[in-house]
Scaffold this motif. Structure first.
Motif, short mmCIF file in Angstrom:
data_model
loop_
_atom_site.label_atom_id
_atom_site.label_comp_id
_atom_site.label_asym_id
_atom_site.label_seq_id
_atom_site.Cartn_x
_atom_site.Cartn_y
_atom_site.Cartn_z
N LYS A 121 0.83 -1.22 -0.04
CA LYS A 121 0.04 0.13 -0.13
C LYS A 121 0.69 1.22 0.19
N ASP A 122 1.88 1.43 0.95
CA ASP A 122 2.75 2.51 0.90
C ASP A 122 3.51 2.60 -0.38
N SER A 123 3.94 1.54 -0.85
CA SER A 123 4.70 1.69 -2.25
C SER A 123 3.89 2.26 -3.35
N LEU A 124 2.66 1.56 -3.51
CA LEU A 124 1.66 2.00 -4.51
C LEU A 124 1.13 3.70 -4.15
N THR A 125 1.13 3.97 -3.22
CA THR A 125 0.75 5.33 -2.65
C THR A 125 1.89 6.17 -3.18
N ALA A 126 3.00 5.88 -2.78
CA ALA A 126 4.29 6.87 -3.19
C ALA A 126 4.29 6.66 -4.83
N ILE A 127 4.19 5.62 -5.53
CA ILE A 127 4.34 5.55 -6.91
C ILE A 127 3.20 6.58 -7.69
N PHE A 128 1.90 6.66 -7.15
CA PHE A 128 0.82 7.28 -7.79
C PHE A 128 0.91 8.63 -7.44
N SER A 129 1.66 9.05 -6.19
CA SER A 129 1.75 10.50 -5.87
C SER A 129 3.07 11.14 -6.71
N ASN A 130 4.01 10.38 -6.75
CA ASN A 130 5.14 11.00 -7.80
C ASN A 130 4.49 11.03 -9.14
N ALA A 131 3.85 10.12 -9.78
CA ALA A 131 3.49 10.08 -11.11
C ALA A 131 2.28 11.44 -11.07
N GLY A 132 1.52 11.71 -9.98
CA GLY A 132 0.80 12.87 -10.34
C GLY A 132 1.61 14.19 -10.06
N SER A 133 2.46 14.17 -9.14
CA SER A 133 3.14 15.34 -9.18
C SER A 133 4.06 15.65 -10.53
N LEU A 134 4.56 14.62 -11.06
CA LEU A 134 5.45 14.76 -12.30
C LEU A 134 4.30 15.24 -13.46
N THR A 135 2.98 14.75 -13.53
CA THR A 135 2.06 15.01 -14.27
C THR A 135 1.55 16.53 -14.25
N LYS A 136 1.39 16.80 -13.04
CA LYS A 136 1.17 18.36 -12.77
C LYS A 136 2.20 19.30 -13.12
N ASP A 137 3.41 18.90 -12.85
CA ASP A 137 4.59 19.60 -13.35
C ASP A 137 4.62 19.84 -14.77
N ALA A 138 4.47 18.77 -15.68
CA ALA A 138 4.63 18.63 -16.93
C ALA A 138 3.60 19.60 -17.51
N ALA A 139 2.15 19.67 -17.12
CA ALA A 139 1.12 20.09 -17.66
C ALA A 139 1.59 21.55 -17.18
N SER A 140 2.06 22.19 -16.18
CA SER A 140 2.37 23.65 -15.91
C SER A 140 3.24 24.10 -16.72
N ILE A 141 4.32 23.28 -17.02
CA ILE A 141 5.47 23.62 -18.02
C ILE A 141 4.97 23.99 -19.38
N SER A 142 3.92 23.00 -19.74
CA SER A 142 3.37 22.91 -21.12
C SER A 142 2.41 24.19 -21.48
N THR A 143 1.68 24.52 -20.40
CA THR A 143 0.90 25.71 -20.56
C THR A 143 1.79 27.05 -20.50
N LYS A 144 2.87 26.90 -19.74
CA LYS A 144 3.60 28.02 -19.86
C LYS A 144 4.29 28.46 -21.22
N ALA A 145 4.68 27.21 -21.86
CA ALA A 145 5.24 27.30 -23.07
C ALA A 145 4.09 27.65 -24.13
N ALA A 146 3.12 27.14 -24.07
CA ALA A 146 1.93 27.47 -24.91
C ALA A 146 1.63 29.08 -25.07
N SER A 147 1.52 29.58 -23.88
CA SER A 147 1.33 30.91 -23.80
C SER A 147 2.25 32.04 -24.34
N LYS A 148 3.44 31.46 -24.58
CA LYS A 148 4.39 32.47 -24.90
C LYS A 148 4.57 32.52 -26.42
#
Length: 72
Positions: free
Chosen positions: A45-72
């Motif tokens: 349970k702890d391992s899966l929680t960490a994996i999905f938490s990391n994947a969620g934060s990476l996706t959030k960071d990638a979406a934030s960088i993508s929107t910044k690049a698209a707005s320029k």
């Protein structure tokens, strides 16, 4: 003709049509029970929680960088 009617009702009421479905349901219940025991006992349970938490934060960071690049 009487024997045909008898054979028909005998097959309908005393047949083994539902037996396979019950066997599959019991097998599925056994597999789920073993999976739950492994999930709880191994600390998975702890391992899966960490994996999905990391994947969620990476996706959030990638979406934030993508929107910044698209707005320029």
């Amino acid at each position: 003709m009487l024997f045909q009617i008898y054979d028909y009702y005998r097959d309908v009421y005393f047949g083994e049509k539902g037996q396979d479905l019950i066997e599959y349901a019991l097998l599925l219940a056994l597999i789920v029970a073993v999976g739950v025991l492994i999930y709880q006992a191994s600390g998975l349970k702890d391992s899966l929680t960490a994996i999905f938490s990391n994947a969620g934060s990476l996706t959030k960071d990638a979406a934030s960088i993508s929107t910044k690049a698209a707005s320029k």
